[in-house]
Design a protein around this motif. Structure first.
Motif, PDB file in Angstrom:
ATOM      1  N   MET A   1       3.307   1.888  40.368  1.00  0.00           N
ATOM      2  CA  MET A   1       4.430   1.628  39.496  1.00  0.00           C
ATOM      3  C   MET A   1       3.890   1.165  38.149  1.00  0.00           C
ATOM      4  SD  MET A   1       7.381  -1.319  39.880  1.00  0.00           S
ATOM      5  CE  MET A   1       7.922  -0.666  41.412  1.00  0.00           C
ATOM      6  N   ASN A   2       4.407   1.770  37.084  1.00  0.00           N
ATOM      7  CA  ASN A   2       3.953   1.339  35.771  1.00  0.00           C
ATOM      8  C   ASN A   2       4.998   0.439  35.115  1.00  0.00           C
ATOM      9  OD1 ASN A   2       5.903   2.923  34.434  1.00  0.00           O
ATOM     10  ND2 ASN A   2       4.522   4.653  34.301  1.00  0.00           N
ATOM     11  N   ILE A   3       4.566  -0.310  34.136  1.00  0.00           N
ATOM     12  CA  ILE A   3       5.408  -1.305  33.487  1.00  0.00           C
ATOM     13  C   ILE A   3       6.590  -0.667  32.773  1.00  0.00           C
ATOM     14  CG2 ILE A   3       5.405  -2.992  31.604  1.00  0.00           C
ATOM     15  CD1 ILE A   3       4.281  -3.951  34.301  1.00  0.00           C
ATOM     16  N   ALA A   4       6.410   0.507  32.196  1.00  0.00           N
ATOM     17  CA  ALA A   4       7.516   1.156  31.482  1.00  0.00           C
ATOM     18  C   ALA A   4       8.712   1.360  32.409  1.00  0.00           C
ATOM     19  CB  ALA A   4       7.054   2.484  30.890  1.00  0.00           C
ATOM     20  N   SER A   5       8.468   1.574  33.703  1.00  0.00           N
ATOM     21  CA  SER A   5       9.573   1.785  34.642  1.00  0.00           C
ATOM     22  C   SER A   5      10.367   0.497  34.882  1.00  0.00           C
ATOM     23  CB  SER A   5       9.052   2.338  35.965  1.00  0.00           C
ATOM     24  OG  SER A   5       8.271   1.363  36.642  1.00  0.00           O
ATOM     25  N   LEU A   6       9.816  -0.645  34.514  1.00  0.00           N
ATOM     26  CA  LEU A   6      10.507  -1.920  34.682  1.00  0.00           C
ATOM     27  C   LEU A   6      11.338  -2.300  33.460  1.00  0.00           C
ATOM     28  CD1 LEU A   6       7.733  -4.065  36.376  1.00  0.00           C
ATOM     29  CD2 LEU A   6       9.560  -2.756  37.449  1.00  0.00           C
ATOM     30  N   CYS A   7      11.198  -1.570  32.377  1.00  0.00           N
ATOM     31  CA  CYS A   7      11.941  -1.871  31.148  1.00  0.00           C
ATOM     32  C   CYS A   7      13.362  -1.355  31.305  1.00  0.00           C
ATOM     33  CB  CYS A   7      11.271  -1.223  29.937  1.00  0.00           C
ATOM     34  SG  CYS A   7       9.647  -1.872  29.584  1.00  0.00           S
TER      35      CYS A   7
ATOM     36  N   VAL B   1       1.793 -10.368  22.595  1.00  0.00           N
ATOM     37  CA  VAL B   1       1.016  -9.780  23.675  1.00  0.00           C
ATOM     38  C   VAL B   1       1.708  -8.481  24.054  1.00  0.00           C
ATOM     39  CG1 VAL B   1       0.137 -10.098  26.016  1.00  0.00           C
ATOM     40  CG2 VAL B   1       0.349 -12.064  24.483  1.00  0.00           C
ATOM     41  N   ALA B   2       0.945  -7.408  24.067  1.00  0.00           N
ATOM     42  CA  ALA B   2       1.513  -6.102  24.397  1.00  0.00           C
ATOM     43  C   ALA B   2       0.652  -5.417  25.441  1.00  0.00           C
ATOM     44  CB  ALA B   2       1.608  -5.227  23.146  1.00  0.00           C
ATOM     45  N   VAL B   3       1.307  -4.616  26.267  1.00  0.00           N
ATOM     46  CA  VAL B   3       0.612  -3.783  27.244  1.00  0.00           C
ATOM     47  C   VAL B   3       1.151  -2.369  27.109  1.00  0.00           C
ATOM     48  CG1 VAL B   3       0.177  -5.659  28.883  1.00  0.00           C
ATOM     49  CG2 VAL B   3       2.260  -4.313  29.095  1.00  0.00           C
ATOM     50  N   PRO B   4       0.320  -1.379  27.407  1.00  0.00           N
ATOM     51  CA  PRO B   4       0.826  -0.005  27.363  1.00  0.00           C
ATOM     52  C   PRO B   4       1.834   0.234  28.475  1.00  0.00           C
ATOM     53  CG  PRO B   4      -1.440  -0.056  28.157  1.00  0.00           C
ATOM     54  CD  PRO B   4      -1.094  -1.453  27.764  1.00  0.00           C
ATOM     55  N   GLY B   5       2.748   1.173  28.256  1.00  0.00           N
ATOM     56  CA  GLY B   5       3.747   1.511  29.266  1.00  0.00           C
ATOM     57  C   GLY B   5       3.134   1.955  30.573  1.00  0.00           C
ATOM     58  N   SER B   6       1.917   2.452  30.516  1.00  0.00           N
ATOM     59  CA  SER B   6       1.228   2.920  31.728  1.00  0.00           C
ATOM     60  C   SER B   6       0.547   1.795  32.496  1.00  0.00           C
ATOM     61  CB  SER B   6       0.186   3.972  31.351  1.00  0.00           C
ATOM     62  OG  SER B   6      -0.771   3.401  30.461  1.00  0.00           O
ATOM     63  N   ALA B   7       0.605   0.567  31.978  1.00  0.00           N
ATOM     64  CA  ALA B   7      -0.060  -0.575  32.634  1.00  0.00           C
ATOM     65  C   ALA B   7       0.560  -0.841  34.000  1.00  0.00           C
ATOM     66  CB  ALA B   7       0.034  -1.823  31.763  1.00  0.00           C
ATOM     67  N   SER B   8      -0.248  -1.363  34.894  1.00  0.00           N
ATOM     68  CA  SER B   8       0.233  -1.737  36.222  1.00  0.00           C
ATOM     69  C   SER B   8       0.818  -3.145  36.173  1.00  0.00           C
ATOM     70  CB  SER B   8      -0.925  -1.710  37.229  1.00  0.00           C
ATOM     71  OG  SER B   8      -1.850  -2.746  36.914  1.00  0.00           O
ATOM     72  N   ILE B   9       1.493  -3.520  37.243  1.00  0.00           N
ATOM     73  CA  ILE B   9       2.014  -4.883  37.341  1.00  0.00           C
ATOM     74  C   ILE B   9       0.852  -5.876  37.252  1.00  0.00           C
ATOM     75  CG2 ILE B   9       3.079  -6.543  38.928  1.00  0.00           C
ATOM     76  CD1 ILE B   9       4.897  -4.276  39.887  1.00  0.00           C
ATOM     77  N   GLN B  10      -0.258  -5.567  37.901  1.00  0.00           N
ATOM     78  CA  GLN B  10      -1.415  -6.460  37.875  1.00  0.00           C
ATOM     79  C   GLN B  10      -1.953  -6.620  36.449  1.00  0.00           C
ATOM     80  OE1 GLN B  10      -1.047  -3.873  40.017  1.00  0.00           O
ATOM     81  NE2 GLN B  10      -0.739  -4.966  41.931  1.00  0.00           N
ATOM     82  N   GLU B  11      -1.985  -5.537  35.692  1.00  0.00           N
ATOM     83  CA  GLU B  11      -2.474  -5.626  34.308  1.00  0.00           C
ATOM     84  C   GLU B  11      -1.524  -6.463  33.447  1.00  0.00           C
ATOM     85  OE1 GLU B  11      -4.901  -1.440  33.773  1.00  0.00           O
ATOM     86  OE2 GLU B  11      -2.698  -1.359  33.899  1.00  0.00           O
ATOM     87  N   ALA B  12      -0.233  -6.306  33.661  1.00  0.00           N
ATOM     88  CA  ALA B  12       0.739  -7.085  32.890  1.00  0.00           C
ATOM     89  C   ALA B  12       0.661  -8.565  33.239  1.00  0.00           C
ATOM     90  CB  ALA B  12       2.150  -6.553  33.125  1.00  0.00           C
ATOM     91  N   THR B  13       0.540  -8.876  34.534  1.00  0.00           N
ATOM     92  CA  THR B  13       0.442 -10.289  34.917  1.00  0.00           C
ATOM     93  C   THR B  13      -0.869 -10.896  34.410  1.00  0.00           C
ATOM     94  OG1 THR B  13      -0.397  -9.697  37.109  1.00  0.00           O
ATOM     95  CG2 THR B  13       1.955 -10.119  36.924  1.00  0.00           C
ATOM     96  N   ALA B  14      -1.931 -10.115  34.399  1.00  0.00           N
ATOM     97  CA  ALA B  14      -3.208 -10.611  33.864  1.00  0.00           C
ATOM     98  C   ALA B  14      -3.079 -10.904  32.374  1.00  0.00           C
ATOM     99  CB  ALA B  14      -4.329  -9.593  34.118  1.00  0.00           C
ATOM    100  N   ALA B  15      -2.374 -10.052  31.637  1.00  0.00           N
ATOM    101  CA  ALA B  15      -2.163 -10.283  30.200  1.00  0.00           C
ATOM    102  C   ALA B  15      -1.332 -11.541  29.981  1.00  0.00           C
ATOM    103  CB  ALA B  15      -1.483  -9.069  29.563  1.00  0.00           C
ATOM    104  N   MET B  16      -0.311 -11.742  30.828  1.00  0.00           N
ATOM    105  CA  MET B  16       0.507 -12.953  30.719  1.00  0.00           C
ATOM    106  C   MET B  16      -0.320 -14.198  31.002  1.00  0.00           C
ATOM    107  SD  MET B  16       4.055 -11.946  32.596  1.00  0.00           S
ATOM    108  CE  MET B  16       5.296 -10.937  31.805  1.00  0.00           C
TER     109      MET B  16
END
Length: 168
Positions: A1-7, A80-95
């Motif tokens: 699941m990518n982050i863009a799908s959660l927007c 803080v920005a992540v690409p739409g293709s980022a995973s949930i793990q990548e987004a939580t790591a950025a946070m």
């Protein structure tokens, strides 16, 4: 699941010059807890993020009215920005790395396409865990139906005292 799908929500933007009462009214109208603050340029450029928590802690919590401040004055500039293709793990790591609860989601050209909050990520993770739990329960049911007992039980099932009670 990518982050863009959660927007799932549209990004709500306010001009940097907007007064804080205007920002609070816009948040209320749009039923959002954060807004993206944009410059007056054409096309607008994201200059910060302003949250309801910022308004509560940095204005109301300090006994100020906020009427003399603008969105640009209070907005958090460390984006803080992540690409739409980022995973949930990548987004939580950025946070985690940045100590923020929201990240901007950007497309390949760097344009903001969404905003994901920590609660959005928790909901997605909870959905995945619920799906896993259903799969496990389904496997147990399948096993019960396919594997019949080969012998009679060895005797009565033991009964244990309630957890935390001692046997005397």
């Amino acid at each position: 699941m990518n982050i863009a799908s959660l927007c799932r929500r549209e990004v709500v933007a306010v001009p940097a010059a907007a007064s804080l009462p205007q920002v609070a009214a816009r948040m209320s109208e749009e039923h959002v807890g954060s807004v993206v603050v944009v410059s007056g340029e054409d096309p607008p450029r994201v200059t910060g993020i302003l949250t309801d928590r910022d308004l509560a802690l940095d204005v109301v919590g300090r006994g100020q009215s906020g009427s003399n401040l603008s969105a640009g004055d209070l907005a958090r500039k460390s984006l803080v920005a992540v690409p739409g293709s980022a995973s949930i793990q990548e987004a939580t790591a950025a946070m985690e790395k940045s100590g923020v609860r929201r990240v901007l989601v950007v497309d390949e050209a760097g344009r903001v396409v969404g905003l994901v909050a920590a609660e959005d990520l928790m909901a997605a993770i909870a959905d995945e865990l619920a799906q896993l739990a259903r799969a496990l329960r389904g496997g147990i049911e399948r096993e019960k139906n396919e594997r019949k007992p080969t012998s009679a039980p060895a005797g009565p099932r033991p009964v244990f005292p309630a957890f935390g009670t001692g046997v005397k």
